[in-house]
Design an enzyme around this catalytic site. Structure first.
Site, PDB file in Angstrom:
ATOM      1  N   SER A   1       0.842  -1.190   0.237  1.00 48.18           N
ATOM      2  CA  SER A   1       0.109   0.070   0.012  1.00 48.18           C
ATOM      3  C   SER A   1       0.815   1.385   0.044  1.00 48.18           C
ATOM      4  O   SER A   1       0.835   2.011   1.135  1.00 48.18           O
ATOM      5  CB  SER A   1      -0.949  -0.261   1.254  1.00 48.18           C
ATOM      6  OG  SER A   1      -1.840  -1.198   1.230  1.00 48.18           O
TER       7      SER A   1
ATOM      8  N   GLY B   1       2.149   9.035   4.100  1.00 51.35           N
ATOM      9  CA  GLY B   1       2.554   9.355   5.677  1.00 51.35           C
ATOM     10  C   GLY B   1       3.783   9.882   5.748  1.00 51.35           C
ATOM     11  O   GLY B   1       3.970  10.824   6.419  1.00 51.35           O
TER      12      GLY B   1
ATOM     13  N   GLY C   1       0.962   4.221  -1.577  1.00 48.94           N
ATOM     14  CA  GLY C   1       0.329   5.176  -1.680  1.00 48.94           C
ATOM     15  C   GLY C   1      -0.111   5.849  -0.302  1.00 48.94           C
ATOM     16  O   GLY C   1       0.216   6.895   0.066  1.00 48.94           O
ATOM     17  N   ASP C   2      -0.488   4.957   0.525  1.00 50.25           N
ATOM     18  CA  ASP C   2      -0.635   5.461   2.067  1.00 50.25           C
ATOM     19  C   ASP C   2       0.678   5.571   2.598  1.00 50.25           C
ATOM     20  O   ASP C   2       0.811   6.508   3.494  1.00 50.25           O
ATOM     21  CB  ASP C   2      -1.490   4.275   2.663  1.00 50.25           C
ATOM     22  CG  ASP C   2      -2.817   4.250   2.443  1.00 50.25           C
ATOM     23  OD1 ASP C   2      -3.644   5.514   2.543  1.00 50.25           O
ATOM     24  OD2 ASP C   2      -3.725   3.222   2.159  1.00 50.25           O
ATOM     25  N   THR C   3       1.445   4.522   2.689  1.00 53.58           N
ATOM     26  CA  THR C   3       2.706   4.815   3.359  1.00 53.58           C
ATOM     27  C   THR C   3       3.667   5.870   2.789  1.00 53.58           C
ATOM     28  O   THR C   3       4.147   6.605   3.630  1.00 53.58           O
ATOM     29  CB  THR C   3       3.649   3.592   3.353  1.00 53.58           C
ATOM     30  OG1 THR C   3       3.733   2.967   1.946  1.00 53.58           O
ATOM     31  CG2 THR C   3       2.922   2.215   4.055  1.00 53.58           C
TER      32      THR C   3
END
Length: 404
Positions: free
Chosen positions: A174, A181, A176-178
């Site tokens: 994932s 972040g 995009g999320d990491t």
């Protein structure tokens, strides 16, 4: 934040930083976990009746989510209903003594609740406010919901990922999320540095789409200069060869020859020094153009050997190479799992002891903070609200009214 002239070993470099974490699921909790692992006092704030949904994400052992525990370790937890007037009051009291707030609600939600950045800076002009969303807080797509797979598609990353004959492909993790972040961490820490100079905080915002698009910066140079758009090339690299994934007798390995010298070392190591003087392979451009012919020689040499044997020969010759590892192989590797300690253990009372992925950061003076279990929902209500002056009786009344 407090100043000191001494480094505290095994504490993390962010000791003294207080962060209010309103995030959920992955992008925000992941960022806040990094802050907590670097020593910041991160206070996870959740609605008592609608907590972070990842508390139920599998694997769940004895009612506790290992996923949640991994992404929210080293934090403290309180419950707070921001829709209640008393909840807003409590939150503003917490903001007065905080350095930063991080949230990943859809743009506009915090303003609608009456606790957006403009309200927070009234009680604390030095507050740094980090907002994470799919598309950012402004622009035609700002109100659209964003998830990792959507960000991978919209950022252009999927269009250049996969094999030429196949469809656009999602990166396995994932990312995009990491990456979103981690981008928020860079922005938040930069704003805190600015605050140290000016005394003033500011709002910073991160879009998952923007973050992933920025990752492709090297791939877009030729497009903006020559109009050549990048295309899917599988595991090859458009500018260098040999560079990519190759097959041995029992699996796959990668080679990265980014200079002429590395190519020369490879040719000698596999017993084909004649390739060095082959007109087809004299330059980067030539090797890329004649990639198939060159790869055929390499694969023929490797197919009679194991991945371990191939990498041993290439390592000895000084050629950049690596086996294509699985997580099981990573966990057993003497460098990654051993010397670099990338899989430390965490001890959760309900779950037991299990491995988590470490931060990729090493601080010689302060180290990272010791790994602590993720808190139960509202585990620190009495401690944190008590510091604000609330008695046990008052907390009971707030709980009964659904404020905490």
């Amino acid at each position: 934040m407090t100043g000191s002239h001494e480094l505290q070993p095994n504490s993390g470099p962010l000791v003294g930083l207080k962060v209010l974490d309103l995030t959920r699921v992955l992008s925000g909790p992941y960022a806040a976990m990094w802050l907590a692992s670097m020593g910041a006092d991160v206070i996870k704030i959740e609605n008592p009746k609608d907590p972070d949904v990842s508390r139920a994400y599998y694997p769940v052992v004895n009612g506790k989510s290992a996923y949640y525990s991994t992404m929210n370790r080293n934090k403290r937890s309180i419950t707070l209903n921001l829709k209640a007037e008393e909840g807003k009051k409590l939150f503003l009291e917490l903001v007065k003594d905080a350095d930063a707030v991080i949230e990943n609600f859809r743009p506009g939600v915090m303003d609608k609740l009456g606790v957006g950045y403009e309200e927070l800076k009234k009680v604390n002009p030095g507050i740094v406010y980090a907002s994470i969303s799919g598309y950012g807080t402004y622009g035609p797509y700002a109100k659209k919901p964003g998830y990792d797979v959507v960000a991978q598609a919209m950022s252009g990353l999927m269009a250049i990922t996969g094999f030429p004959e196949g469809p656009p492909t999602r990166v396995g993790s994932s990312i995009g999320d990491t990456v979103g972040g981690v981008s928020s961490l860079v922005a938040l820490l930069a704003a805190l540095y600015c605050k140290n100079r000016t005394g003033l905080g500011q709002k910073v915002e991160i879009a998952l789409v923007d973050s992933l698009l920025a990752l492709s910066t090297p791939d877009y140079v030729r497009y903006f200069v020559e109009g050549l758009a990048p295309v899917r090339m599988g595991n090859c690299y458009r500018s260098w060869a040999p560079y990519g994934t190759y097959q041995a007798g029992d699996g796959y390995y990668n080679i990265g020859c980014g200079t002429d010298e590395f190519f020369y070392k490879l040719a000698r190591a596999i017993g084909h020094s004649e390739m060095i003087d082959d007109e087809r392979f004299l330059t980067h451009e030539g090797r890329v153009e004649n990639r198939e012919a060159m790869d055929a020689v390499i694969n023929e040499w490797a197919m009679s050997r194991s991945v371990k044997e191939v990498c041993s020969v290439l390592d000895e010759a000084g050629v950049p190479c690596a086996p294509v590892y699985t997580i099981r192989e990573l966990e057993q590797d003497e460098h990654i799992a051993g010397a670099r300690d990338m899989f430390p253990t965490i001890n959760e009372p309900e779950i037991g002891t299990f491995r988590v992925t470490n931060l990729p950061l090493r601080f010689a003076g302060t180290g990272l903070a010791p790994i602590k279990a993720a808190p139960d929902l509202g585990a620190h209500n009495a401690e944190i609200y008590g510091d604000l002056g609330y008695s046990e009786e008052e907390l009971v009344r707030l709980r009964e009214r659904g404020v905490i």
